[in-house]
Design an enzyme around this catalytic site. Sequence first.
Site, PDB file in Angstrom:
ATOM      1  N   HIS A   1      -6.413   0.756   7.562  1.00  0.00           N
ATOM      2  CA  HIS A   1      -7.099  -0.357   8.234  1.00  0.00           C
ATOM      3  C   HIS A   1      -7.287   0.058   9.678  1.00  0.00           C
ATOM      4  O   HIS A   1      -6.416   0.687  10.280  1.00  0.00           O
ATOM      5  CB  HIS A   1      -6.238  -1.626   8.134  1.00  0.00           C
ATOM      6  CG  HIS A   1      -6.832  -2.843   8.787  1.00  0.00           C
ATOM      7  ND1 HIS A   1      -8.180  -3.110   8.785  1.00  0.00           N
ATOM      8  CD2 HIS A   1      -6.242  -3.873   9.462  1.00  0.00           C
ATOM      9  CE1 HIS A   1      -8.405  -4.260   9.420  1.00  0.00           C
ATOM     10  NE2 HIS A   1      -7.251  -4.731   9.845  1.00  0.00           N
TER      11      HIS A   1
ATOM     12  N   SER B   1      15.774   0.246   6.447  1.00  0.00           N
ATOM     13  CA  SER B   1      14.761  -0.323   5.562  1.00  0.00           C
ATOM     14  C   SER B   1      15.304  -0.579   4.162  1.00  0.00           C
ATOM     15  O   SER B   1      15.955   0.286   3.560  1.00  0.00           O
ATOM     16  CB  SER B   1      13.547   0.601   5.475  1.00  0.00           C
ATOM     17  OG  SER B   1      12.657   0.142   4.481  1.00  0.00           O
TER      18      SER B   1
ATOM     19  N   GLN C   1       0.814  -1.204   0.000  1.00  0.00           N
ATOM     20  CA  GLN C   1       0.000   0.000   0.000  1.00  0.00           C
ATOM     21  C   GLN C   1       0.856   1.266   0.000  1.00  0.00           C
ATOM     22  O   GLN C   1       0.532   2.245  -0.680  1.00  0.00           O
ATOM     23  CB  GLN C   1      -0.934   0.006   1.215  1.00  0.00           C
ATOM     24  CG  GLN C   1      -2.084  -0.981   1.139  1.00  0.00           C
ATOM     25  CD  GLN C   1      -3.121  -0.619   0.092  1.00  0.00           C
ATOM     26  OE1 GLN C   1      -3.273   0.530  -0.286  1.00  0.00           O
ATOM     27  NE2 GLN C   1      -3.837  -1.625  -0.389  1.00  0.00           N
TER      28      GLN C   1
END
Length: 334
Positions: free
Chosen positions: A108, A51, A28
């Site tokens: 979400h 990351s 996403q």
Amino acid sequence: MGKILYDADADPALIKGRKVAVIGYGSQGHAHALNLSESGVDVVVGLRPSSSSAAKAGEAGLKVMSPAEATEWADVVMMLVPDQHMGDLYRDEIAPHLEPNDALMFAHGFNIHYGAVVPPEDIDVLMVAPKGPGHLVRRTYTEGSGVPCLLAVHQDTTGTAHNLGLSYAAALGGARAGVLETTFKEETETDLFGEQVILCGGVSALIKNAYETLVEAGYQPESAYFETLHELKLIVDLLYEGGLSWMRYSVSDTAEYGDYTRGGRIVTEETKVEMKKVLTEIQSGAFANEWLAQAREGAPFLLEQRQANRNHPIEKVGRELRALMPFLTPKEAP
């Protein structure tokens, strides 16, 4: 039926007048960051220095900061990291840098609904949830359409949270397809229920058990694979295009008769009782507590089951058969 909103209902200037930090650059995250940027929104991506996604975001022309730096810079923060990691990340790197009247956003409702994230009272808290995976959110945007989105407001401090969320959805491409108003509770509980009972848990269990039944009865594994897994896409496409009636119209009369007479023997009243138990566990927070406790231990059951299921015979025969299909590019989970 809930109210559905479109581009004509949205004010694109609202999100263009804000600074947006997209925290995470997975499925996403990459779609949100790229779509918003190409819609003229000022965007940065928040990622930890370690990351592996930082280079990808940079190569895509996006500015990358640490989550803390991105939050301090932004006045809209969209949280797009896995549910089980969001609470700690929020506490350590997001919460200390939120300012009054900022907007905290989610795709979400899990962490808000179950209390893993408790925002301060002086900010807006809202959700824009595309009803499709990130690669589809991105692809449909580039094609000039979009994926339908859900919009919910948990906390409206400024009085503009709803309109800001709709503007965000429009920049994402979602208002081209439609934005349905909902609540954090409804989105979270129905999403988890769908995943567990049908989309992931239910379908996976049906496929494996049907495959095993055929192979144990002496049929070729390849034939069993085609009948229980491969052809499922054909049926799902029909369902997607026109619902149950279109699927039943499109298959043979024999298949339709078998549907009506045998389907209820597979998914029985006892199955529905279990579905209700699953829903109760979701509504009470028992599932969320169980999953977050597992995650804190390193998710040993998840990892064990992931490996065991990758070694299931249907996966082995599937890999061999997909390699022979020139019409698709086989995918392998890392």
